[in-house]
Design a protein around this motif. Structure first.
Motif, PDB file in Angstrom:
ATOM      1  N   PRO A   8       0.842  -1.190   0.000  1.00  0.00           N
ATOM      2  CA  PRO A   8       0.000   0.000   0.000  1.00  0.00           C
ATOM      3  C   PRO A   8       0.880   1.243   0.000  1.00  0.00           C
ATOM      4  N   CYS A   9       0.577   2.197  -0.868  1.00  0.00           N
ATOM      5  CA  CYS A   9       1.445   3.372  -0.974  1.00  0.00           C
ATOM      6  C   CYS A   9       0.631   4.650  -0.906  1.00  0.00           C
ATOM      7  N   ASN A  69      -7.960   8.887  -1.546  1.00  0.00           N
ATOM      8  CA  ASN A  69      -7.372   8.198  -0.412  1.00  0.00           C
ATOM      9  C   ASN A  69      -8.445   7.442   0.373  1.00  0.00           C
ATOM     10  N   ALA A  75      -6.398  -0.135   1.106  1.00  0.00           N
ATOM     11  CA  ALA A  75      -5.309  -0.396   0.165  1.00  0.00           C
ATOM     12  C   ALA A  75      -4.815  -1.838   0.297  1.00  0.00           C
ATOM     13  N   ASP A  92       4.956  -2.484   4.023  1.00  0.00           N
ATOM     14  CA  ASP A  92       4.912  -1.040   3.838  1.00  0.00           C
ATOM     15  C   ASP A  92       5.898  -0.614   2.764  1.00  0.00           C
ATOM     16  N   ALA A  93       5.637   0.542   2.194  1.00  0.00           N
ATOM     17  CA  ALA A  93       6.505   1.042   1.137  1.00  0.00           C
ATOM     18  C   ALA A  93       7.783   1.667   1.688  1.00  0.00           C
ATOM     19  N   SER A 203       5.975   9.715   9.974  1.00  0.00           N
ATOM     20  CA  SER A 203       4.937   8.701   9.860  1.00  0.00           C
ATOM     21  C   SER A 203       3.607   9.398   9.621  1.00  0.00           C
ATOM     22  N   TRP A 205       0.970   8.647  10.803  1.00  0.00           N
ATOM     23  CA  TRP A 205       0.088   8.414  11.945  1.00  0.00           C
ATOM     24  C   TRP A 205       0.240   9.533  12.948  1.00  0.00           C
ATOM     25  N   ARG A 209      -4.885   9.959  15.085  1.00  0.00           N
ATOM     26  CA  ARG A 209      -5.165   8.798  14.262  1.00  0.00           C
ATOM     27  C   ARG A 209      -4.890   7.510  15.031  1.00  0.00           C
TER      28      ARG A 209
END
Ligand code: UDP
Ligand code: MG
Length: 333
Positions: A8-9, A69, A75, A92-93, A203, A205, A209
């Protein structure tokens, strides 16, 4: 064997090419055939054009690009829907998930494990965050029905039957950590050291969040919070009755009636707050029901690698034609 790597990107222009290159150097020659499924989660930077370029250069890189998004959960789901491999790795990317670990995962998968989970140790994290995470997982595991491990994130290998099981869970509010655990199957864990984010940037996050994610985790798996309301309500009522009894007896025995303004105000504020809080809890569940009943797709696809040009001949071990390629996430199950 075909291995799909789902990434997921979201705004990952800085790292995407590096990641693809690294994946192919690590997994390229020996081992299983590789398919990389990049999912562009409505990035606002040039992520999608990098994906187009990568996939044009290399047949084994595919991509799915969302119309906006939709969040990492969506994703990942899209990646699982589009992946055709006999095993799927989600990562993760940002290269926080070391690709070298995939080799270890594959080894364990060959031993018969359906899920191989990479669990990051918390060395390098701030003490506050480590402590918060520890407390959170302790609370969650007490509250919810499924078992969630601290540090075990989304970086994992899933067998085909585990992926198919996940795709059967069509809920709108997806909380993968719980879903992974809910499906069961034999699973193994690999520990790895935490690496800090590559390609700059923070990040995605924020604290808010994270807190919302935490609440999701508790809410997604049972009705324990509502049950808590029942217990607390019963406890408060018992206390209140006992206090009234005490006042009555005090009035009879001592003959004094205490002017209880403070008690009154405290009771009103306390109970009012409690009621509002649990009204919120119930509202949260109703809201979830509302979203589920709408039956909206989890994501909308704007573009995939097959829109990019004439069909290419891809050398795949598995006959892909039997697997449907939905245009949206709603009909995957
Ligand atoms: N991500 C995504 N959609 C989002 C946010 C993040 O697809 O809305 C992807 C992001 O590109 C990355 C992964 O999810 O590949 C993890 O994101 P990040 O590194 O920001 O989170 P952290 O590592 O702090 O958990
Ligand atoms: Mg990250």
């Amino acid at each position: 064997m075909l291995l799909s790597v789902v990434v997921p990107c979201y705004n990952e222009e800085d790292v995407l090419s590096d990641l693809a290159e690294k994946l192919f150097t690590v997994l390229g020659d020996e081992g299983p055939e590789l398919e990389v499924v990049l999912v562009n989660d409505g990035s606002s930077d040039t992520t999608v054009s990098i994906m187009r370029r990568l996939s044009a250069q290399n047949d084994r890189i595919r991509y799915v690009s969302f119309s906006r998004n939709f969040g990492k959960e969506s994703a990942m789901l899209a990646g699982l829907v589009y992946a055709t491999g006999d095993a799927v790795v989600i990562m993760d990317a940002d290269l926080q998930h070391p690709p070298e670990l995939i080799l270890d995962m594959l080894r364990l998968h060959e031993d018969g494990y359906d899920q191989v989970v990479a669990r990051r140790t918390r060395t390098g994290d701030s003490m506050g965050r480590t402590f918060a995470a520890k407390m959170y997982y302790r609370a969650v595991n007490r509250l919810v029905d499924v078992d969630m491990q601290d540090g075990a994130g989304d970086f994992r290998l899933l067998s085909r039957r585990a992926v198919d099981a996940l795709l059967q869970l069509g809920e709108y509010n997806r909380f993968s950590k719980g879903l992974f655990s809910w499906i069961g199957f034999p699973s193994a864990t690999i520990d790895y050291e935490n690496v800090s984010r590559q390609g700059g940037g923070a990040s995605k996050w924020s604290l808010r969040r994270l807190v919302n994610y935490g609440i999701d985790g508790i809410m997604s798996f049972n009705n324990a919070p509502v049950r808590l309301a029942i217990y607390i309500g019963a406890a408060v009522m018992t206390l209140g009755l006992a206090y009234v009894l005490f006042l009555v007896i005090a009035a009879i025995v001592a003959g004094v009636v205490v002017p209880g303004y403070v008690t009154l105000v405290a009771a009103i504020i306390g109970l009012g707050g409690l009621q509002l809080m649990f009204l919120g809890v119930i509202g949260e569940y109703v809201g979830r029901i509302y979203y589920e009943t709408k039956q909206r797709p989890h994501f909308l696809v704007a573009e995939t690698e097959s829109d990019r040009g004439p069909a290419r001949t891809v050398n795949r071990t598995r006959d892909q034609k039997h697997r449907a390629r939905p245009q949206s996430g709603g009909d995957f199950s």
